[in-house]
Structures are given as C-alpha cells and as structure tokens.
Design a protein around this motif. Sequence first.
Motif, short mmCIF file in Angstrom:
data_model
loop_
_atom_site.label_atom_id
_atom_site.label_comp_id
_atom_site.label_asym_id
_atom_site.label_seq_id
_atom_site.Cartn_x
_atom_site.Cartn_y
_atom_site.Cartn_z
N ASP A 117 0.83 -1.21 0.00
CA ASP A 117 0.00 0.00 0.00
C ASP A 117 0.87 1.25 0.00
O ASP A 117 2.02 1.22 0.43
CB ASP A 117 -0.89 0.03 1.25
N PRO A 118 0.29 2.38 -0.45
CA PRO A 118 1.03 3.64 -0.35
C PRO A 118 1.41 3.90 1.11
O PRO A 118 0.71 3.51 2.03
CB PRO A 118 0.03 4.70 -0.85
N TYR A 119 2.51 4.54 1.30
CA TYR A 119 3.03 4.94 2.62
C TYR A 119 3.55 3.77 3.45
O TYR A 119 3.88 3.95 4.60
CB TYR A 119 2.00 5.75 3.42
N TRP A 120 3.62 2.57 2.87
CA TRP A 120 4.14 1.44 3.61
C TRP A 120 5.56 1.71 4.08
O TRP A 120 5.92 1.38 5.22
CB TRP A 120 4.08 0.15 2.80
N ALA A 121 6.38 2.31 3.22
CA ALA A 121 7.78 2.55 3.57
C ALA A 121 7.89 3.55 4.72
O ALA A 121 8.73 3.39 5.61
CB ALA A 121 8.57 3.02 2.36
N ASP A 122 7.03 4.56 4.72
CA ASP A 122 7.02 5.55 5.82
C ASP A 122 6.74 4.82 7.15
O ASP A 122 7.41 5.08 8.15
CB ASP A 122 5.94 6.61 5.61
N ASP A 123 5.74 3.96 7.13
CA ASP A 123 5.36 3.23 8.34
C ASP A 123 6.49 2.30 8.80
O ASP A 123 6.79 2.22 9.99
CB ASP A 123 4.09 2.41 8.10
N VAL A 124 7.11 1.61 7.86
CA VAL A 124 8.18 0.67 8.20
C VAL A 124 9.37 1.42 8.80
O VAL A 124 9.90 1.03 9.85
CB VAL A 124 8.61 -0.16 6.97
N VAL A 125 9.80 2.50 8.16
CA VAL A 125 10.96 3.25 8.67
C VAL A 125 10.65 3.85 10.04
O VAL A 125 11.47 3.77 10.95
CB VAL A 125 11.43 4.32 7.66
N ALA A 126 9.47 4.42 10.21
CA ALA A 126 9.10 4.99 11.52
C ALA A 126 9.10 3.89 12.58
O ALA A 126 9.60 4.10 13.70
CB ALA A 126 7.73 5.65 11.45
#
Length: 179
Positions: free
Chosen positions: A138-147
């Motif tokens: 999904d969009p923003y998956w990478a943001d969530d993972v890095v956070a």
Amino acid sequence: MSELDEGRILALVESQVEEILRAAASWAHDVPPALTPAIRAVCVRLAEMVADQRHYLAPLPEPQESERTRVLNLVAERFRGPAVSQGIEPLLQELTERELRSTGSWAISESAQSEWIANAIAFLEAKGRTLPAGERPDPYWADDVVAGIVASVRAVIGIDELQARTEARYSGGHRKPEE
C-alpha cells in the motif's frame, strides 16, 4: 571488569541484537517477502547508527558509563559483522551509496536524521516499485516501516528521541542552538 560482568554484557548485547532483528522481521510482516531483505538492511544500518550515538551521550557515573560504552560498542560492531550482514551485503552497499551510513552528524543533527529517514523511505519505495503491480505494498508502507524501525531500534538500545536531542543540545562542547 570481572568475567561475570563481561558475560552479562555479552548476553545483553546478544539480546539487543536479536530483539532488533525480530523488530525488522516484524515490520516486514505485512509486506511481500521479497522486500524483507531491504527492510532488514535498513534496520541493520539504523541500529549501527543509533549504537554509534554513544559518543554524544552525557557520561554516566562509573561503572555504568563503562558498561554503556561497552554495550553500545559491541552492538555497533555486531551490526557491522558478517553474522548480521550475511545475505544483505549488496543492499547495505546500496544504502552506503545513498549516504546511509553512520556519521557523527547523524547522531547530533536533526536535519541529518531527517535526511536519513527520507533516504531510507526512498530506498524502500524503490524496492517496492520493482515488484509486479499486484504485489506492491500500500502507499506509505515505507514511511510506516521506517518509523517503526526507528522507534524499535531506539527503544531496544535505550536511546529515545528526547534523550538524543537533550544530549546533543546540552552535552560537552556542543552549543545550544539558537531558538
């Protein structure tokens, strides 16, 4: 340092490394398995960088300072070693080429940390784009993972954002930034 203390320190280091690697696996749980190595590489590099903050922490009274320094040195070494990096070396090299490596500025500069986070997100997003359209997260998956990785690594190592900012602002020869 007594043999007993060294054994306890080594056990603590091993526990922290295992917990960080479990956190990486946990954050990779909701994305396609093909992205797991990239997530692990980001986690390994971040853990190394957080452990390298040891040079910017206000000293503790002895013997706690010696113990903390030893633990963080060993954690950083472990994350640089082949036992942890085996199988993800090309991804770690790719992160290095993106300037995602441990530097002194990372430990004390919020802008360097923000840049690192943005680069880590871009790295993971690029890896996600290599998957077939139907398998992409999904969009923003990478943001969530890095956070999540940032929070997990800091919690395991015991360095939270407030402590890091306070240490950077008020310790040693660092001047308090103009507000």
